[in-house]
Design a protein around this motif. Structure first.
Motif, mmCIF file in Angstrom:
data_model
loop_
_atom_site.group_PDB
_atom_site.id
_atom_site.type_symbol
_atom_site.label_atom_id
_atom_site.label_comp_id
_atom_site.label_asym_id
_atom_site.label_seq_id
_atom_site.Cartn_x
_atom_site.Cartn_y
_atom_site.Cartn_z
ATOM 1 N N GLN A 115 0.858 -1.183 0.000
ATOM 2 C CA GLN A 115 0.000 0.000 0.000
ATOM 3 C C GLN A 115 0.888 1.225 0.000
ATOM 4 O O GLN A 115 1.928 1.232 0.683
ATOM 5 N N PRO A 116 0.546 2.268 -0.730
ATOM 6 C CA PRO A 116 1.361 3.482 -0.710
ATOM 7 C C PRO A 116 1.500 4.041 0.699
ATOM 8 O O PRO A 116 0.546 4.041 1.472
ATOM 9 N N LEU A 117 2.681 4.479 1.033
ATOM 10 C CA LEU A 117 2.934 5.121 2.322
ATOM 11 C C LEU A 117 2.444 6.559 2.208
ATOM 12 O O LEU A 117 3.051 7.363 1.500
ATOM 13 N N LEU A 118 1.359 6.866 2.881
ATOM 14 C CA LEU A 118 0.721 8.173 2.738
ATOM 15 C C LEU A 118 0.997 9.076 3.935
ATOM 16 O O LEU A 118 1.089 8.603 5.068
ATOM 17 N N ILE A 119 1.124 10.348 3.650
ATOM 18 C CA ILE A 119 1.291 11.373 4.676
ATOM 19 C C ILE A 119 0.201 12.416 4.461
ATOM 20 O O ILE A 119 0.053 12.942 3.349
ATOM 21 N N CYS A 120 -0.549 12.688 5.506
ATOM 22 C CA CYS A 120 -1.622 13.675 5.355
ATOM 23 C C CYS A 120 -1.024 15.045 5.040
ATOM 24 O O CYS A 120 0.144 15.309 5.303
ATOM 25 N N ASN A 121 -1.846 15.903 4.448
ATOM 26 C CA ASN A 121 -1.349 17.206 4.011
ATOM 27 C C ASN A 121 -0.851 18.059 5.173
ATOM 28 O O ASN A 121 0.093 18.833 5.023
ATOM 29 N N PHE A 122 -1.466 17.913 6.330
ATOM 30 C CA PHE A 122 -1.028 18.673 7.494
ATOM 31 C C PHE A 122 0.386 18.251 7.901
ATOM 32 O O PHE A 122 1.261 19.089 8.094
ATOM 33 N N CYS A 123 0.624 16.942 8.017
ATOM 34 C CA CYS A 123 1.953 16.451 8.404
ATOM 35 C C CYS A 123 2.986 16.685 7.313
ATOM 36 O O CYS A 123 4.163 16.905 7.600
ATOM 37 N N ALA A 124 2.554 16.635 6.055
ATOM 38 C CA ALA A 124 3.490 16.826 4.942
ATOM 39 C C ALA A 124 4.113 18.214 4.959
ATOM 40 O O ALA A 124 5.264 18.394 4.552
ATOM 41 N N MET A 125 3.364 19.207 5.449
ATOM 42 C CA MET A 125 3.865 20.578 5.478
ATOM 43 C C MET A 125 4.745 20.859 6.695
ATOM 44 O O MET A 125 5.462 21.855 6.730
ATOM 45 N N ARG A 126 4.680 20.006 7.703
ATOM 46 C CA ARG A 126 5.473 20.211 8.912
ATOM 47 C C ARG A 126 6.874 19.638 8.723
ATOM 48 O O ARG A 126 7.190 19.023 7.699
ATOM 49 N N THR A 127 7.730 19.822 9.731
ATOM 50 C CA THR A 127 9.104 19.336 9.661
ATOM 51 C C THR A 127 9.434 18.483 10.887
ATOM 52 O O THR A 127 8.717 18.509 11.883
ATOM 53 N N GLY A 128 10.527 17.738 10.784
ATOM 54 C CA GLY A 128 11.093 17.074 11.949
ATOM 55 C C GLY A 128 10.621 15.675 12.262
ATOM 56 O O GLY A 128 11.113 15.060 13.207
ATOM 57 N N ALA A 129 9.688 15.111 11.508
ATOM 58 C CA ALA A 129 9.184 13.778 11.842
ATOM 59 C C ALA A 129 10.265 12.709 11.714
ATOM 60 O O ALA A 129 10.243 11.701 12.411
ATOM 61 N N PHE A 130 11.229 12.946 10.828
ATOM 62 C CA PHE A 130 12.281 11.962 10.580
ATOM 63 C C PHE A 130 13.663 12.497 10.967
ATOM 64 O O PHE A 130 14.685 12.051 10.471
ATOM 65 N N GLY A 131 13.668 13.491 11.862
ATOM 66 C CA GLY A 131 14.926 14.062 12.332
ATOM 67 C C GLY A 131 15.563 15.004 11.343
ATOM 68 O O GLY A 131 16.785 15.043 11.216
ATOM 69 N N GLN A 132 14.740 15.805 10.650
ATOM 70 C CA GLN A 132 15.262 16.670 9.597
ATOM 71 C C GLN A 132 14.653 18.068 9.709
ATOM 72 O O GLN A 132 13.658 18.263 10.397
ATOM 73 N N ALA A 149 16.109 14.577 -6.055
ATOM 74 C CA ALA A 149 16.080 13.796 -7.293
ATOM 75 C C ALA A 149 16.426 12.359 -6.953
ATOM 76 O O ALA A 149 16.937 12.062 -5.881
ATOM 77 N N MET A 150 16.152 11.463 -7.881
ATOM 78 C CA MET A 150 16.462 10.035 -7.728
ATOM 79 C C MET A 150 15.726 9.399 -6.552
ATOM 80 O O MET A 150 16.144 8.367 -6.039
ATOM 81 N N GLY A 151 14.655 10.033 -6.101
ATOM 82 C CA GLY A 151 13.886 9.464 -5.007
ATOM 83 C C GLY A 151 12.930 8.383 -5.492
ATOM 84 O O GLY A 151 12.627 8.281 -6.679
ATOM 85 N N LYS A 152 12.458 7.566 -4.560
ATOM 86 C CA LYS A 152 11.506 6.502 -4.872
ATOM 87 C C LYS A 152 10.281 6.664 -3.977
ATOM 88 O O LYS A 152 10.397 7.104 -2.834
ATOM 89 N N GLU A 153 9.134 6.301 -4.492
ATOM 90 C CA GLU A 153 7.919 6.345 -3.691
ATOM 91 C C GLU A 153 7.960 5.252 -2.629
ATOM 92 O O GLU A 153 8.415 4.138 -2.889
ATOM 93 N N GLY A 154 7.494 5.581 -1.432
ATOM 94 C CA GLY A 154 7.515 4.631 -0.336
ATOM 95 C C GLY A 154 6.248 3.791 -0.274
ATOM 96 O O GLY A 154 5.149 4.283 -0.564
#
Length: 201
Positions: A115-132, A149-154
């Motif tokens: 299943q596609p790894l989905l991120i809601c629009n609210f979380c997508a706009m925020r930062t820091g979930a993955f230590g970044q 670039a060269m990224g892959k869909e999760g």
């Protein structure tokens, strides 16, 4: 014990104690650390010291992740790498080195249940979930590196998604298709193998 120890300055000029010969180190290890449970108890004490007491961030980042990995405190390791300022300061390739060992091994290539790894629009706009410091929607969901670039869909395997339900990978809230959610991405390092993007912690 003093006769068996050797002192030398570390990179910051502080005293560092080591055994003067490897045979002494081996004897101590055999005598006190041969039992796995006792050894892990000492490793956990060291990890606790570096995480909660040590005041030198460079020493903490050099020692703590490996200790947490050795004693299999994976939840603490992920939190340190993604939420602790000292862990966040590590470059993405170092975080990747530790996190790749925790990644689910189930394949998620075409033809497998996924299943596609989905991120809601609210979380997508925020930062820091993955230590970044970059937006979650444009960052690798494993190591946090920005994906230009060269990224892959999760994708998630059948063990890590609820059949018939789409959840946000970050906040776990139900995701609706309107507005269209963001599909999480993997960087060129984490996306080499078509595997599930979840961590086994």
């Amino acid at each position: 014990m003093k006769l068996l120890l050797r002192t030398s300055p570390d990179s910051k000029g502080r005293k560092s104690y080591t055994f003067f010969h490897s045979s002494v180190s081996k004897a101590v290890e055999t005598c006190f650390l041969s039992d796995y449970a006792k050894r892990m108890a000492y490793v956990i004490r060291l990890a606790d010291y570096y995480e909660f007491t040590c005041t030198d961030p460079e020493t903490v980042t050099a020692e703590l992740p490996l200790l947490l990995q050795q004693c299999k405190l994976y939840d603490r390791l992920v939190k340190f790498l993604r939420k602790d300022e000292r862990g966040i300061s590590l470059p993405p390739h170092i975080r990747y080195k530790y996190l790749k060992e925790l990644r689910c091994t189930m394949p998620c290539s075409d033809g497998f249940m996924r299943q596609p790894l989905l991120i809601c629009n609210f979380c997508a706009m925020r930062t820091g979930a993955f230590g970044q410091m970059f937006q979650n929607g444009n960052s690798c969901v494993i190591c946090g590196q920005v994906v230009m670039a060269m990224g892959k869909e999760g994708f998630l395997c059948q063990r890590h998604y609820r059949f018939g339900v789409s959840d946000c990978f970050i906040c776990k809230a139900m995701v609706f298709q309107t507005p269209r959610p963001k599909q999480g991405v993997l960087c060129h390092m984490c996306g080499i193998l078509p595997r599930c993007a979840a961590l086994n912690v």
